[in-house]
Write a protein that holds these residues in place. Structure first.
Motif, mmCIF file in Angstrom:
data_model
loop_
_atom_site.group_PDB
_atom_site.id
_atom_site.type_symbol
_atom_site.label_atom_id
_atom_site.label_comp_id
_atom_site.label_asym_id
_atom_site.label_seq_id
_atom_site.Cartn_x
_atom_site.Cartn_y
_atom_site.Cartn_z
ATOM 1 N N VAL A 120 1.065 -1.202 -0.095
ATOM 2 C CA VAL A 120 0.165 0.073 -0.034
ATOM 3 C C VAL A 120 1.210 0.903 0.001
ATOM 4 N N ALA A 121 1.784 1.636 0.965
ATOM 5 C CA ALA A 121 2.628 2.247 0.867
ATOM 6 C C ALA A 121 3.356 2.979 -0.582
ATOM 7 N N HIS A 133 -5.731 3.696 -2.128
ATOM 8 C CA HIS A 133 -4.669 2.774 -2.277
ATOM 9 C C HIS A 133 -4.291 1.445 -1.730
ATOM 10 N N ILE A 134 -5.323 1.235 -1.257
ATOM 11 C CA ILE A 134 -5.757 0.131 -0.470
ATOM 12 C C ILE A 134 -6.787 -1.066 -1.280
ATOM 13 N N GLU A 140 -4.109 -5.537 -7.434
ATOM 14 C CA GLU A 140 -2.637 -6.013 -7.068
ATOM 15 C C GLU A 140 -2.402 -7.158 -7.344
ATOM 16 N N ALA A 141 -3.038 -7.163 -5.747
ATOM 17 C CA ALA A 141 -3.183 -8.730 -5.239
ATOM 18 C C ALA A 141 -3.870 -10.266 -5.809
ATOM 19 N N THR A 146 -11.559 -4.753 -9.564
ATOM 20 C CA THR A 146 -12.080 -3.237 -9.942
ATOM 21 C C THR A 146 -11.746 -2.728 -8.800
ATOM 22 N N VAL A 147 -11.049 -1.423 -8.637
ATOM 23 C CA VAL A 147 -11.049 -0.078 -7.709
ATOM 24 C C VAL A 147 -12.519 -0.104 -6.553
#
Length: 281
Positions: A120-121, A133-134, A140-141, A146-147
């Protein structure tokens, strides 16, 4: 004249750097764009330095607030960023974002989502860390597609299984601080029920009595009937009605300038402000 009064950069949870954002705003044919990152003004100097000829930048911020248990956002325009009381409150909110994000990551791990704080950072970079961001780390994981999928009760929406609260201003205090710094205050997406709980219209009326300058009526999260209702409410309360994209770059499927503010409303915002003027390239 095309005016977009709500955008985000990598200084918070957008994907365009401040410099990219103002260049993209000019490319989209905007005449005025406001940079309103969450609880920070860190992107302002870069945006000013990169401002294309003919584009006007309104410097602002989107302040995190809470009223009767409901989260809401207050757009603050053209305030003095050095005014100490408002600067201190912005810092308190920003400082709380890291432990909050770490706690959300820990909850997600308990739910079997393989996201780490380091991940996340990295995604947040130098920006003020936030839930988008999370959400990007969850994509990504491979946990979601989707976001937007992250902002549900299943995951990190306000009532979600992995939600964690954060330090937020009382909106009446936020109004006092914005006004004290020479700024203008507009309630962001006030009836966006798809985001979670919303405050009643009576609360908007109380905020108007306390000095609220306007409501963001034309927003992608407002249905056409809701936009019409907010314009009518603004007329009834004698406050302004704005329109904005709430652009976040590639994290949201909306273009800069997709929704805009009437030039007369913008002129009134500028006339009311005494903190810091717009900047034209």
């Amino acid at each position: 004249m095309r005016i977009d009064l709500h955008t985000h950069s990598t200084a918070s949870d957008g994907t365009d750097t401040p410099a990219q954002l103002v260049r993209n705003a000019a490319a989209e044919g905007l005449d005025v764009v406001a940079l309103t990152d969450h609880d920070t003004v860190a992107g302002h100097p870069e945006a000013v330095a990169a401002l294309p000829a003919g584009l006007t930048l309104v410097r602002g911020a989107e302040l995190s607030c809470r009223l009767d248990g409901v989260s809401l956002h207050m757009l603050a325009y053209l305030f003095d960023p050095a005014e100490p009381e408002l600067a201190r409150e912005r810092e308190l909110v920003r400082d709380d974002r890291v432990p909050r994000a770490q706690a959300i990551v820990a909850k997600l791990a308990e739910l079997g989502v393989p996201v780490t704080w380091e991940q996340v950072a990295r995604i947040a970079g130098d920006g003020t860390v936030g839930r988008p961001h999370i959400a990007a780390a969850m994509v990504e994981a491979g946990a979601i597609e989707t976001v937007s999928d992250a902002f549900t009760e299943q995951w990190i929406a306000n009532d979600g299984r992995a939600h964690v609260g954060k330090h937020e201003l009382d909106p009446f205090d936020a109004l006092r601080l914005i006004k004290g710094a020479g700024g203008v205050a507009v309630f962001a997406h006030p009836l966006a029920a798809k985001r979670g709980h919303i405050v009643p219209e009576s609360a908007i009326a109380e905020l108007a009595e306390a000095g609220l300058d306007g409501v963001e009526a034309d927003h992608a999260d407002h249905e056409p009937a809701t936009r019409d209702r907010l314009h009518a409410l603004a007329d009834d309360l004698g406050i302004l009605a704005t329109g904005s994209s709430d652009y976040h770059g590639s994290r949201k499927n909306i273009r800069l300038g997709e929704l805009t503010t009437d030039p007369d409303v913008y002129a009134e915002i500028v006339a009311r402000a005494s903190g810091t003027p717009p900047v034209t390239g």
